[in-house]
Design an enzyme around this catalytic site. Structure first.
Site, PDB file in Angstrom:
ATOM      1  N   HIS A 319       0.847  -1.195   0.000  1.00  0.00           N
ATOM      2  CA  HIS A 319       0.000   0.000   0.000  1.00  0.00           C
ATOM      3  C   HIS A 319       0.886   1.250   0.000  1.00  0.00           C
ATOM      4  O   HIS A 319       1.759   1.412   0.853  1.00  0.00           O
ATOM      5  CB  HIS A 319      -0.942   0.015   1.205  1.00  0.00           C
ATOM      6  CG  HIS A 319      -1.943   1.126   1.129  1.00  0.00           C
ATOM      7  ND1 HIS A 319      -3.166   0.981   0.511  1.00  0.00           N
ATOM      8  CD2 HIS A 319      -1.874   2.418   1.528  1.00  0.00           C
ATOM      9  CE1 HIS A 319      -3.816   2.139   0.555  1.00  0.00           C
ATOM     10  NE2 HIS A 319      -3.045   3.018   1.159  1.00  0.00           N
ATOM     11  N   ALA A 320       0.659   2.134  -0.954  1.00  0.00           N
ATOM     12  CA  ALA A 320       1.530   3.293  -1.139  1.00  0.00           C
ATOM     13  C   ALA A 320       1.556   4.205   0.085  1.00  0.00           C
ATOM     14  O   ALA A 320       0.517   4.470   0.685  1.00  0.00           O
ATOM     15  CB  ALA A 320       1.063   4.095  -2.345  1.00  0.00           C
ATOM     16  N   HIS A 349       0.292  11.991  -5.631  1.00  0.00           N
ATOM     17  CA  HIS A 349      -0.293  12.032  -4.279  1.00  0.00           C
ATOM     18  C   HIS A 349       0.802  11.870  -3.220  1.00  0.00           C
ATOM     19  O   HIS A 349       0.886  12.649  -2.265  1.00  0.00           O
ATOM     20  CB  HIS A 349      -1.343  10.927  -4.139  1.00  0.00           C
ATOM     21  CG  HIS A 349      -1.897  10.780  -2.756  1.00  0.00           C
ATOM     22  ND1 HIS A 349      -3.054  11.419  -2.342  1.00  0.00           N
ATOM     23  CD2 HIS A 349      -1.453  10.100  -1.672  1.00  0.00           C
ATOM     24  CE1 HIS A 349      -3.283  11.129  -1.070  1.00  0.00           C
ATOM     25  NE2 HIS A 349      -2.330  10.325  -0.636  1.00  0.00           N
ATOM     26  N   GLU A 350       1.633  10.869  -3.394  1.00  0.00           N
ATOM     27  CA  GLU A 350       2.671  10.592  -2.388  1.00  0.00           C
ATOM     28  C   GLU A 350       3.686  11.723  -2.309  1.00  0.00           C
ATOM     29  O   GLU A 350       4.098  12.124  -1.223  1.00  0.00           O
ATOM     30  CB  GLU A 350       3.369   9.259  -2.681  1.00  0.00           C
ATOM     31  CG  GLU A 350       2.439   8.036  -2.686  1.00  0.00           C
ATOM     32  CD  GLU A 350       1.572   7.911  -1.450  1.00  0.00           C
ATOM     33  OE1 GLU A 350       1.935   8.456  -0.397  1.00  0.00           O
ATOM     34  OE2 GLU A 350       0.498   7.287  -1.526  1.00  0.00           O
ATOM     35  N   HIS A 353       2.777  14.505  -0.068  1.00  0.00           N
ATOM     36  CA  HIS A 353       3.130  14.318   1.346  1.00  0.00           C
ATOM     37  C   HIS A 353       4.587  14.706   1.579  1.00  0.00           C
ATOM     38  O   HIS A 353       4.910  15.407   2.529  1.00  0.00           O
ATOM     39  CB  HIS A 353       2.980  12.840   1.743  1.00  0.00           C
ATOM     40  CG  HIS A 353       1.559  12.364   1.827  1.00  0.00           C
ATOM     41  ND1 HIS A 353       0.601  12.984   2.564  1.00  0.00           N
ATOM     42  CD2 HIS A 353       0.941  11.278   1.279  1.00  0.00           C
ATOM     43  CE1 HIS A 353      -0.552  12.311   2.476  1.00  0.00           C
ATOM     44  NE2 HIS A 353      -0.363  11.272   1.697  1.00  0.00           N
ATOM     45  N   GLU A 377      -3.470  14.928   2.796  1.00  0.00           N
ATOM     46  CA  GLU A 377      -3.931  14.064   1.698  1.00  0.00           C
ATOM     47  C   GLU A 377      -4.286  14.857   0.444  1.00  0.00           C
ATOM     48  O   GLU A 377      -4.347  14.294  -0.647  1.00  0.00           O
ATOM     49  CB  GLU A 377      -5.135  13.243   2.148  1.00  0.00           C
ATOM     50  CG  GLU A 377      -4.870  12.302   3.311  1.00  0.00           C
ATOM     51  CD  GLU A 377      -3.707  11.357   3.083  1.00  0.00           C
ATOM     52  OE1 GLU A 377      -3.411  11.019   1.916  1.00  0.00           O
ATOM     53  OE2 GLU A 377      -3.059  10.964   4.073  1.00  0.00           O
ATOM     54  N   HIS A 477      -6.577   0.549   5.550  1.00  0.00           N
ATOM     55  CA  HIS A 477      -6.506   1.495   6.667  1.00  0.00           C
ATOM     56  C   HIS A 477      -7.109   0.961   7.959  1.00  0.00           C
ATOM     57  O   HIS A 477      -6.803   1.475   9.034  1.00  0.00           O
ATOM     58  CB  HIS A 477      -7.174   2.813   6.249  1.00  0.00           C
ATOM     59  CG  HIS A 477      -6.576   3.392   4.995  1.00  0.00           C
ATOM     60  ND1 HIS A 477      -6.714   2.785   3.756  1.00  0.00           N
ATOM     61  CD2 HIS A 477      -5.807   4.485   4.783  1.00  0.00           C
ATOM     62  CE1 HIS A 477      -6.070   3.496   2.842  1.00  0.00           C
ATOM     63  NE2 HIS A 477      -5.507   4.522   3.431  1.00  0.00           N
ATOM     64  N   TYR A 487      -9.430  11.416   3.923  1.00  0.00           N
ATOM     65  CA  TYR A 487      -9.553  11.287   2.462  1.00  0.00           C
ATOM     66  C   TYR A 487     -10.848  11.918   1.959  1.00  0.00           C
ATOM     67  O   TYR A 487     -10.906  12.442   0.860  1.00  0.00           O
ATOM     68  CB  TYR A 487      -9.464   9.824   2.029  1.00  0.00           C
ATOM     69  CG  TYR A 487      -8.163   9.186   2.446  1.00  0.00           C
ATOM     70  CD1 TYR A 487      -6.968   9.525   1.815  1.00  0.00           C
ATOM     71  CD2 TYR A 487      -8.111   8.259   3.489  1.00  0.00           C
ATOM     72  CE1 TYR A 487      -5.767   8.954   2.205  1.00  0.00           C
ATOM     73  CE2 TYR A 487      -6.916   7.677   3.881  1.00  0.00           C
ATOM     74  CZ  TYR A 487      -5.751   8.032   3.237  1.00  0.00           C
ATOM     75  OH  TYR A 487      -4.559   7.468   3.626  1.00  0.00           O
TER      76      TYR A 487
HETATM   77  N1  ASP Z   1      -2.513   6.660  -1.663  1.00  0.00           N
HETATM   78  C1  ASP Z   1      -2.733   5.979  -0.440  1.00  0.00           C
HETATM   79  C2  ASP Z   1      -3.963   6.287   0.279  1.00  0.00           C
HETATM   80  O1  ASP Z   1      -4.260   7.478   0.330  1.00  0.00           O
HETATM   81  C3  ASP Z   1      -1.668   6.161   0.533  1.00  0.00           C
HETATM   82  C4  ASP Z   1      -1.504   7.531   1.118  1.00  0.00           C
HETATM   83  O2  ASP Z   1      -2.408   8.114   1.685  1.00  0.00           O
HETATM   84  O3  ASP Z   1      -0.415   8.060   1.093  1.00  0.00           O
HETATM   85  O4  ASP Z   1      -4.355   5.433   1.077  1.00  0.00           O
HETATM   86  N1  SER Z   2      -5.251   6.305  -0.875  1.00  0.00           N
HETATM   87  C1  SER Z   2      -6.475   6.121  -0.204  1.00  0.00           C
HETATM   88  C2  SER Z   2      -6.960   4.720  -0.413  1.00  0.00           C
HETATM   89  O1  SER Z   2      -6.320   3.939  -1.051  1.00  0.00           O
HETATM   90  C3  SER Z   2      -7.514   7.114  -0.648  1.00  0.00           C
HETATM   91  O2  SER Z   2      -7.671   7.104  -2.037  1.00  0.00           O
HETATM   92  O3  SER Z   2      -7.981   4.351   0.067  1.00  0.00           O
HETATM   93 ZN    ZN Z   3      -1.890   9.904   1.315  1.00  0.00          ZN
END
Ligand code: ASP
Ligand code: SER
Ligand code: ZN
Length: 578
Positions: A319-320, A349-350, A353, A377, A477, A487
């Site tokens: 998971h990123a 996205h990353e 952060h 986010e 999560h 999110y």
């Molecule tokens: N892209 C993923 C997500 O939002 C990880 C992150 O938040 O950095 O869950």
């Molecule tokens: N990165 C977050 C997820 O994977 C929100 O898109 O759920």
């Molecule tokens: Zn993120």
């Protein structure tokens, strides 16, 4: 001890920040090694270092209450408030319970990361990424059900750990004065936790009509594809037909949802693959966007220490995520990058952060975080909204002339990602908040999860689920203890930021066509907000970019206004709602 001198609180904070910085670095290092090399030893090490950090934080938070009514400066008061909120997990002070809890979280994350499923008629174990491809590409209901159900069984193995985790985490949160863990999570928004819940509800009401329109359109097209025996033309949509393991974003099945006469005119995944783009190239594209705004290139260690590719020989958390190992310049991402349009966005996205982390590194330790977690986010996603066809042409990824037809396909594509996500973004923590408060008991875990998914998202599982299953556990999560409302907030905020930055550039273009690429004005505004970290209440940070002090869905609604009109006319052919 009222009347204790300001120097005393100053000294306390100085020592606190130094100690927490040291322990956080240690915990992050251990967690990095665990996440990129899962085995029993790294699991134990990461759990132990986290337990140590939590233990010291709890101790300091308790000691800090002596200044509750003391005459201290606003900065000191803010730091003391944030100290109690600096971690997303608090454990009981009993050392054995504390290690038990951090072990549970590491175990749950590990189980999730190692989840595999063998599809019927095959001999190969598939991981989450591979099962996700099946959901996106297959049009065979039995195969889709198999992939969906197979992955969701990972939740069941996580369930006993999760039950105990809820109990222990609540005990920890109560020790430092919160009614439960959910209340602790809701307290991090510079407002009363109840007022925060109402804010979320208000924002949802503003975007809900657009979601319902999209849902109705998508359902009608799915009925055309699968027939009314599989998709009830008036009911909720079965989750396995939506091209994503959690039905959280639906752009994966764009090919069967696109307006029949029109197309996007290009396929970014195809283009990237055809050009032989590597994972590193993907990250370079994203970096160069940030650099175009006047921000610095990433440090050499970022390129040396990040994980871009899934290793062949060991389990990792795919998971990123984005990391800041030393709270200064040791920035990294950890991602199993695939050469796709989706991952092109996720890389942006990353890096959002990482650029945030670097910008607030100049703040004192307790202010090194985003204004609120929705801001963290939203940054990279805001940048990704500027990845328009015109931008892709500018950087040489699109060579063909842009499609001259309407903008509906592009807007629909974006809505399938962003609008479809909204109720999912809401549901995950609506559910967890209730679990932590005791409003949902373990026996009700799965049924309530689906009741909420049905109410908000209008989706149902492929077939009735045994109440013993644990489908929330099949979403990263939940086992990984990452709060999720961030999110939902980010999905709204990114359009508010985008609108403000586009207007700051003096562009009068429709929002979905506008890109802030290369704009130093936009970069300056963004930088001002990022550098604040959480030194100020979030309305101040929001104001720095937008001039507004409340979160507003206006940007999102303006962005999608042409699509809303189109959907309204399409939906004359079909019922709306479920
Ligand atoms: N892209 C993923 C997500 O939002 C990880 C992150 O938040 O950095 O869950
Ligand atoms: N990165 C977050 C997820 O994977 C929100 O898109 O759920
Ligand atoms: Zn993120």
């Amino acid at each position: 001890m009222i009347g204790s001198s300001p120097t005393e609180v100053g000294r306390f904070l100085e020592e606190t920040e130094a100690r927490l910085l040291e322990l956080s670095i240690e915990a992050q290092q251990a967690d990095w090694v665990y996440s990129t090399y899962i085995n029993p030893d790294t699991e134990a090490l990461s759990a132990r270092t986290l337990a140590r950090l939590i233990g010291v934080t709890v101790d300091l938070a308790k000691r800090s209450t002596r200044w509750n009514d003391a005459p201290i400066t606003p900065v000191e008061a803010r730091k003391l408030r944030l100290l109690r909120l600096s971690l997303p997990l608090i454990a009981p002070s009993d050392p054995s319970e504390s290690t038990e809890l951090t072990r549970l979280v590491a175990t749950m994350e590990g189980k999730y990361a190692r989840g595999r499923h063998v599809l019927r008629g095959s001999a190969t174990e598939l991981d989450l990424q591979e099962l996700s491809h099946v959901l996106q590409e297959s049009r065979d209901p039995a195969r889709l059900t198999d992939a969906w159900t197979g992955w969701h069984s990972v939740g069941r193995s996580i369930r006993p750990d999760f039950e105990r985790y809820v109990e222990l985490a609540n005990r920890g949160a109560r020790e430092i004065g919160f009614p439960d863990m959910g209340a602790m999570w809701r307290s991090k928004y510079d407002m009363d936790p109840e007022a925060f819940s109402s804010e979320v509800e208000r924002l949802w009401r503003e975007v809900e009509p657009l979601y319902r329109s999209l849902h109705a359109y998508v359902r009608r097209r799915l009925v055309e594809t699968y027939g009314p025996d599989h998709v009830d033309p008036r009911g909720p949509i079965p989750a396995h037909f939506l091209g994503n393991m959690w039905a959280q974003s639906w752009e994966g099945i764009f090919p069967i949802l696109a307006p029949p006469e029109e197309s996007l005119g290009f396929d970014l995944t195809r283009i990237l693959v055809d050009r032989g783009t590597t994972p590193t190239d993907m990250v370079r594209y994203a970096e160069s966007f940030f650099v175009s705004l006047g921000l610095d290139p990433l440090p050499p260690t970022f390129w040396e220490r990040s994980m871009f590719v899934r290793p062949r020989d060991r389990d990792v958390v795919c998971h990123a995520s984005a990391w800041d190992l030393d709270f200064a310049d040791d920035l990294r991402i950890k991602m199993c990058i695939e050469i796709t349009d989706e991952d092109f966005r996720v890389v942006h996205h990353e890096l959002g952060h990482n650029y945030y982390q670097r910008a607030y590194a100049g703040q004192p330790y307790l202010f090194r975080d985003s204004a609120h977690d929705g801001f963290h986010e939203a940054v990279g996603d805001t940048i990704a909204l500027s990845v328009t066809p015109e931008y892709l042409r500018k950087i040489g990824l699109l060579s063909t002339a842009l499609p001259t037809g309407g903008d509906i396909p592009l807007l629909l594509y974006r809505a399938l990602e962003k609008i479809a996500f909204l109720p999912f973004g809401l549901v995950v923590d609506r559910w967890r908040w209730e679990v932590f408060s005791g409003g949902i008991t373990p026996a009700e875990y799965n049924d309530t999860w689906w009741a909420m998914r049905r109410t908000y998202q209008g989706i149902v599982p492929p077939a009735a689920r045994d109440p013993e299953e644990f489908d929330p556990g099949a979403k990263f999560h939940v086992p990984a203890n990452v709060p999720y409302m961030r999110y939902f907030l980010a999905a709204i905020l990114q359009f508010q930021f985008h609108r403000a930055l586009v207007r700051a550039m003096g562009s009068g273009e429709p929002l979905h066509r506008a890109s802030i690429y290369g704009s130093k004005e936009a970069g300056e505004k963004l930088r001002a907000m990022l550098e604040m970290g959480q030194s100020r209440e979030w309305p101040d940070a929001l104001e720095a970019v937008t001039g507004e002090r409340t979160m507003e869905a206006r940007g999102l609604l303006e962005y999608f206004a042409p699509l809303q009109r189109w959907l309204d006319s399409e939906n004359r052919k079909a019922p709306v709602g479920w």
